[in-house]
Structures are given as C-alpha cells and as structure tokens.
Design a protein around this motif. Structure first.
Motif, PDB file in Angstrom:
ATOM      1  N   GLU A   1      13.430   0.531  -9.214  1.00  0.00           N
ATOM      2  CA  GLU A   1      12.703  -0.139  -8.133  1.00  0.00           C
ATOM      3  C   GLU A   1      13.424   0.021  -6.803  1.00  0.00           C
ATOM      4  O   GLU A   1      12.793   0.291  -5.774  1.00  0.00           O
ATOM      5  CB  GLU A   1      12.543  -1.623  -8.459  1.00  0.00           C
ATOM      6  N   ILE A   2      14.728  -0.096  -6.802  1.00  0.00           N
ATOM      7  CA  ILE A   2      15.508   0.059  -5.571  1.00  0.00           C
ATOM      8  C   ILE A   2      15.365   1.480  -5.023  1.00  0.00           C
ATOM      9  O   ILE A   2      15.225   1.688  -3.818  1.00  0.00           O
ATOM     10  CB  ILE A   2      16.985  -0.283  -5.826  1.00  0.00           C
ATOM     11  N   ALA A   3      15.373   2.474  -5.912  1.00  0.00           N
ATOM     12  CA  ALA A   3      15.228   3.868  -5.487  1.00  0.00           C
ATOM     13  C   ALA A   3      13.859   4.101  -4.849  1.00  0.00           C
ATOM     14  O   ALA A   3      13.750   4.787  -3.815  1.00  0.00           O
ATOM     15  CB  ALA A   3      15.425   4.805  -6.675  1.00  0.00           C
ATOM     16  N   HIS A   4      12.807   3.535  -5.452  1.00  0.00           N
ATOM     17  CA  HIS A   4      11.472   3.683  -4.881  1.00  0.00           C
ATOM     18  C   HIS A   4      11.395   3.006  -3.515  1.00  0.00           C
ATOM     19  O   HIS A   4      10.834   3.556  -2.560  1.00  0.00           O
ATOM     20  CB  HIS A   4      10.425   3.070  -5.815  1.00  0.00           C
ATOM     21  N   ARG A   5      11.944   1.821  -3.405  1.00  0.00           N
ATOM     22  CA  ARG A   5      11.893   1.094  -2.136  1.00  0.00           C
ATOM     23  C   ARG A   5      12.709   1.808  -1.048  1.00  0.00           C
ATOM     24  O   ARG A   5      12.331   1.784   0.120  1.00  0.00           O
ATOM     25  CB  ARG A   5      12.386  -0.338  -2.322  1.00  0.00           C
ATOM     26  N   ARG A   6      13.792   2.447  -1.437  1.00  0.00           N
ATOM     27  CA  ARG A   6      14.587   3.193  -0.456  1.00  0.00           C
ATOM     28  C   ARG A   6      13.762   4.324   0.146  1.00  0.00           C
ATOM     29  O   ARG A   6      13.796   4.557   1.372  1.00  0.00           O
ATOM     30  CB  ARG A   6      15.848   3.745  -1.123  1.00  0.00           C
ATOM     31  N   LYS A   7      13.004   5.045  -0.702  1.00  0.00           N
ATOM     32  CA  LYS A   7      12.158   6.124  -0.200  1.00  0.00           C
ATOM     33  C   LYS A   7      11.068   5.577   0.720  1.00  0.00           C
ATOM     34  O   LYS A   7      10.782   6.155   1.781  1.00  0.00           O
ATOM     35  CB  LYS A   7      11.518   6.876  -1.379  1.00  0.00           C
ATOM     36  N   VAL A   8      10.477   4.452   0.344  1.00  0.00           N
ATOM     37  CA  VAL A   8       9.431   3.837   1.165  1.00  0.00           C
ATOM     38  C   VAL A   8       9.988   3.435   2.525  1.00  0.00           C
ATOM     39  O   VAL A   8       9.342   3.639   3.554  1.00  0.00           O
ATOM     40  CB  VAL A   8       8.828   2.620   0.435  1.00  0.00           C
ATOM     41  N   GLU A   9      11.190   2.896   2.547  1.00  0.00           N
ATOM     42  CA  GLU A   9      11.794   2.487   3.818  1.00  0.00           C
ATOM     43  C   GLU A   9      12.030   3.686   4.725  1.00  0.00           C
ATOM     44  O   GLU A   9      11.873   3.600   5.946  1.00  0.00           O
ATOM     45  CB  GLU A   9      13.115   1.747   3.566  1.00  0.00           C
ATOM     46  N   GLU A  10      12.389   4.823   4.150  1.00  0.00           N
ATOM     47  CA  GLU A  10      12.577   6.037   4.944  1.00  0.00           C
ATOM     48  C   GLU A  10      11.271   6.453   5.620  1.00  0.00           C
ATOM     49  O   GLU A  10      11.255   6.848   6.798  1.00  0.00           O
ATOM     50  CB  GLU A  10      13.091   7.172   4.061  1.00  0.00           C
ATOM     51  N   VAL A  11      10.169   6.363   4.872  1.00  0.00           N
ATOM     52  CA  VAL A  11       8.864   6.753   5.429  1.00  0.00           C
ATOM     53  C   VAL A  11       8.404   5.739   6.478  1.00  0.00           C
ATOM     54  O   VAL A  11       7.845   6.120   7.512  1.00  0.00           O
ATOM     55  CB  VAL A  11       7.827   6.897   4.297  1.00  0.00           C
TER      56      VAL A  11
ATOM     57  N   ASN B   1       0.822  -1.202   0.000  1.00  0.00           N
ATOM     58  CA  ASN B   1       0.000   0.000   0.000  1.00  0.00           C
ATOM     59  C   ASN B   1       0.860   1.258   0.000  1.00  0.00           C
ATOM     60  O   ASN B   1       0.567   2.220  -0.713  1.00  0.00           O
ATOM     61  CB  ASN B   1      -0.935   0.001   1.212  1.00  0.00           C
ATOM     62  N   ILE B   2       1.918   1.242   0.798  1.00  0.00           N
ATOM     63  CA  ILE B   2       2.787   2.420   0.859  1.00  0.00           C
ATOM     64  C   ILE B   2       3.515   2.613  -0.466  1.00  0.00           C
ATOM     65  O   ILE B   2       3.676   3.747  -0.947  1.00  0.00           O
ATOM     66  CB  ILE B   2       3.780   2.292   2.030  1.00  0.00           C
ATOM     67  N   LEU B   3       3.925   1.529  -1.091  1.00  0.00           N
ATOM     68  CA  LEU B   3       4.587   1.614  -2.390  1.00  0.00           C
ATOM     69  C   LEU B   3       3.703   2.279  -3.438  1.00  0.00           C
ATOM     70  O   LEU B   3       4.210   2.924  -4.367  1.00  0.00           O
ATOM     71  CB  LEU B   3       4.987   0.220  -2.876  1.00  0.00           C
ATOM     72  N   MET B   4       2.376   2.141  -3.301  1.00  0.00           N
ATOM     73  CA  MET B   4       1.470   2.756  -4.268  1.00  0.00           C
ATOM     74  C   MET B   4       1.610   4.278  -4.289  1.00  0.00           C
ATOM     75  O   MET B   4       1.276   4.925  -5.279  1.00  0.00           O
ATOM     76  CB  MET B   4       0.024   2.374  -3.948  1.00  0.00           C
ATOM     77  N   GLY B   5       2.116   4.841  -3.187  1.00  0.00           N
ATOM     78  CA  GLY B   5       2.340   6.284  -3.164  1.00  0.00           C
ATOM     79  C   GLY B   5       3.410   6.753  -4.129  1.00  0.00           C
ATOM     80  O   GLY B   5       3.514   7.944  -4.436  1.00  0.00           O
TER      81      GLY B   5
ATOM     82  N   LEU C   1       2.940  10.487   2.039  1.00  0.00           N
ATOM     83  CA  LEU C   1       4.286  11.034   2.172  1.00  0.00           C
ATOM     84  C   LEU C   1       5.230  10.476   1.108  1.00  0.00           C
ATOM     85  O   LEU C   1       6.186  11.144   0.711  1.00  0.00           O
ATOM     86  CB  LEU C   1       4.842  10.740   3.565  1.00  0.00           C
ATOM     87  N   CYS C   2       4.959   9.252   0.644  1.00  0.00           N
ATOM     88  CA  CYS C   2       5.816   8.651  -0.382  1.00  0.00           C
ATOM     89  C   CYS C   2       5.684   9.353  -1.730  1.00  0.00           C
ATOM     90  O   CYS C   2       6.504   9.141  -2.624  1.00  0.00           O
ATOM     91  CB  CYS C   2       5.505   7.162  -0.530  1.00  0.00           C
ATOM     92  N   ALA C   3       4.668  10.183  -1.891  1.00  0.00           N
ATOM     93  CA  ALA C   3       4.545  10.985  -3.106  1.00  0.00           C
ATOM     94  C   ALA C   3       5.433  12.226  -3.052  1.00  0.00           C
ATOM     95  O   ALA C   3       5.417  13.038  -3.984  1.00  0.00           O
ATOM     96  CB  ALA C   3       3.085  11.394  -3.319  1.00  0.00           C
ATOM     97  N   GLU C   4       6.192  12.367  -1.960  1.00  0.00           N
ATOM     98  CA  GLU C   4       7.118  13.490  -1.771  1.00  0.00           C
ATOM     99  C   GLU C   4       6.425  14.853  -1.939  1.00  0.00           C
ATOM    100  O   GLU C   4       6.871  15.709  -2.717  1.00  0.00           O
ATOM    101  CB  GLU C   4       8.311  13.378  -2.723  1.00  0.00           C
ATOM    102  N   PRO C   5       5.321  15.058  -1.212  1.00  0.00           N
ATOM    103  CA  PRO C   5       4.609  16.335  -1.360  1.00  0.00           C
ATOM    104  C   PRO C   5       5.327  17.473  -0.649  1.00  0.00           C
ATOM    105  O   PRO C   5       6.114  17.258   0.274  1.00  0.00           O
ATOM    106  CB  PRO C   5       3.267  16.046  -0.677  1.00  0.00           C
ATOM    107  N   ARG C   6       5.020  18.672  -1.080  1.00  0.00           N
ATOM    108  CA  ARG C   6       5.406  19.869  -0.337  1.00  0.00           C
ATOM    109  C   ARG C   6       4.197  20.408   0.415  1.00  0.00           C
ATOM    110  O   ARG C   6       4.345  21.163   1.370  1.00  0.00           O
ATOM    111  CB  ARG C   6       5.962  20.938  -1.285  1.00  0.00           C
ATOM    112  N   PHE C   7       3.002  20.014  -0.055  1.00  0.00           N
ATOM    113  CA  PHE C   7       1.740  20.446   0.569  1.00  0.00           C
ATOM    114  C   PHE C   7       0.925  19.185   0.833  1.00  0.00           C
ATOM    115  O   PHE C   7       0.613  18.430  -0.093  1.00  0.00           O
ATOM    116  CB  PHE C   7       0.980  21.393  -0.364  1.00  0.00           C
TER     117      PHE C   7
END
Length: 262
Positions: free
Chosen positions: A130-140, A103-107, A171-177
């Motif tokens: 894929e690794i880059a996306h998963r790295r961001k998800v792990e941070e969140v 579910n979080i990856l869907m972001g 948050l995984c969509a990297e929003p500013r707002f």
C-alpha cells in the motif's frame, strides 16, 4: 515516423464492422516510440473505434495491431493495460462520490494482488504494498499539480481539473503508451493551455509515447509531430500536422466541397 525511429505501435489494415456499418476500412499507421501522434477527423470518422481496437474493447476483425512487437488482437483490455497501454475517455469517467486521491489510486489496480493472507498480516505484508502504491500516486499528484484538490470529491471540482484527475489516474498505471481521447473537450482556453502543458510535462518526465484524439486544431498543430486523418472509417491523410490538415481531402471532409458559383 522518422527514419530509423523504433516503432511503438503498428496498425496494419485494421478493419471493424458493427452490423452493416463498416467503421474502420483497412486503416494502417505506425507510431514511433516517444512521439506525440494526433488522430483527427470529423465526428463519426472512426477515431474512437480505432482507439477501442488498440485498447481491446472492440478488437479488429481484420488486420493486426502490435505494440512493441507483441500482437494485441486477441488480448483482453486488462491484459493490454498490463502490456503498458493506458487511456482516458472522451466523456469523463471518474468515480463519483469518491475523492480525487481515491480516483487516482484506482489507476494502480492492475498492480494490486488481493490476498486474504496479506490482509490478515497487514502490518507485515500488505502495508508495504500500500505504501508503494501511494508513493507512486503522490509522484503523479505532484507532476500534475493536484495537491490543492487531493481530498475534494470529484463531483465538485471544475471540468478542467476532472480531466487532469483522469490523466493522473491513467499515468498511475505506469504506461509506456498513453491514449488521450479528446482531453480538451469542453474546456475554455485557459484550461486547454494548462492541459497541453501537463501532457507535455508527463510525456517528457515519463518518456511516454502519446496518441491523442483532438478536435482543437490549434492543440494538434502545437504538440503533435505527425497526425493521421480519418473520414468515414478510412485514412485520407497522414504526415506532419500542418501539412496533413491542409490536404484538400481533409479540408473537404471538414467543410465540404466548394460549390461552383454560377
């Protein structure tokens, strides 16, 4: 908005109709960059309609909405998401039958560019993405402390955790707002306290501007610097949270006029 503060979002005379229902009546508000701004009002007052206008689901029929100087009126929701605006929903909108991690990856979908060649040459091309996306998800996941449930199906975890998963996906969509539509709905006191903490942590860590719709006034006064109060589609008060909530029009909107005692 504080004097000299740079605006993140500006709504100017926003109006919206649904048939004969005038859901928003010339609403104007300016939200400063880095603010946690509250949007409150009785049920049916127009809060979610304003959020839907901002995020492109029901664009305004009159007035304008600009984000960081860019007009949003004519943009589709996925284009607005790419501009840096993400949201959660009043009713939990997770994908049932999928894990917390999935579910979080869907972001990350707004950053994904499906490509047959990338799939064909997965080990040289798509794997890096894929690794880059998963790295961001792990941070969140680390930020919101979801490690213990990452592999659980969302159907079986408590509501408070489901709301946190939805926040993580946004948050995984990297929003500013970030727009939060009643993030505390249905929670007990302990779950509310956790969610408040995670919202504040995310706002500070990621430098977000946050617009939050909430009925729990203790939450609003605790974390919102300023609020806008709507009633019957119109703005009736705006200002520091405690002052706006104490406005006689706001009190009347929530509990009705005091009756004269004969």
């Amino acid at each position: 908005m504080a004097s000299g503060q740079e605006p993140a979002l500006v709504c100017s005379n926003v109006s919206r109709w649904f048939g004969g229902l005038h859901a928003l009546k010339g609403v104007s508000v300016t939200i400063g960059r880095g603010d946690i701004f509250g949007l409150v009002g009785p049920n049916g007052s127009g809060k979610t309609t304003l959020v839907n206008a901002i995020t492109g689901f029901y664009p305004p029929q009159e007035g304008s909405i600009t984000f960081e100087g860019r007009r949003l009126n004519d943009l589709k929701p996925h284009h607005i998401a790419r501009c840096g605006i993400a949201r959660t929903f009043q009713n939990v909108a997770l994908f049932r039958g999928m894990t917390v991690l999935d579910n979080i990856l869907m972001g990350r979908h707004i950053f994904m560019n499906p490509n047959p060649l990338a799939s064909l040459f997965y080990w040289w091309w798509a794997q890096r993405e894929e690794i880059a996306h998963r790295r961001k998800v792990e941070e969140v996941i680390d930020l919101l402390q979801l490690e213990s449930v990452r592999d659980e199906h969302v159907d079986v975890i408590p509501l408070g955790l489901q709301k946190r998963v939805e926040l993580a996906r946004a948050l995984c969509a990297e929003p500013r707002f970030l727009v939060l539509d009643e993030p505390m709905a249905g929670m007990n006191q302990e779950e509310k306290e956790y969610m408040v903490r995670f919202i504040l942590d995310a706002q500070e860590a990621l430098g977000l501007t946050v617009l939050i719709i909430e009925h729990h006034m203790d939450v609003v006064t605790a974390i919102c610097g300023r609020i806008l109060v709507l009633n019957n589609g119109a703005a009736i008060a705006e200002g520091p949270a405690r002052e706006a909530i104490a406005d006689p029009q706001v009190v009347e909107a929530y509990i009705g006029k005091a009756r004269d005692v004969a």
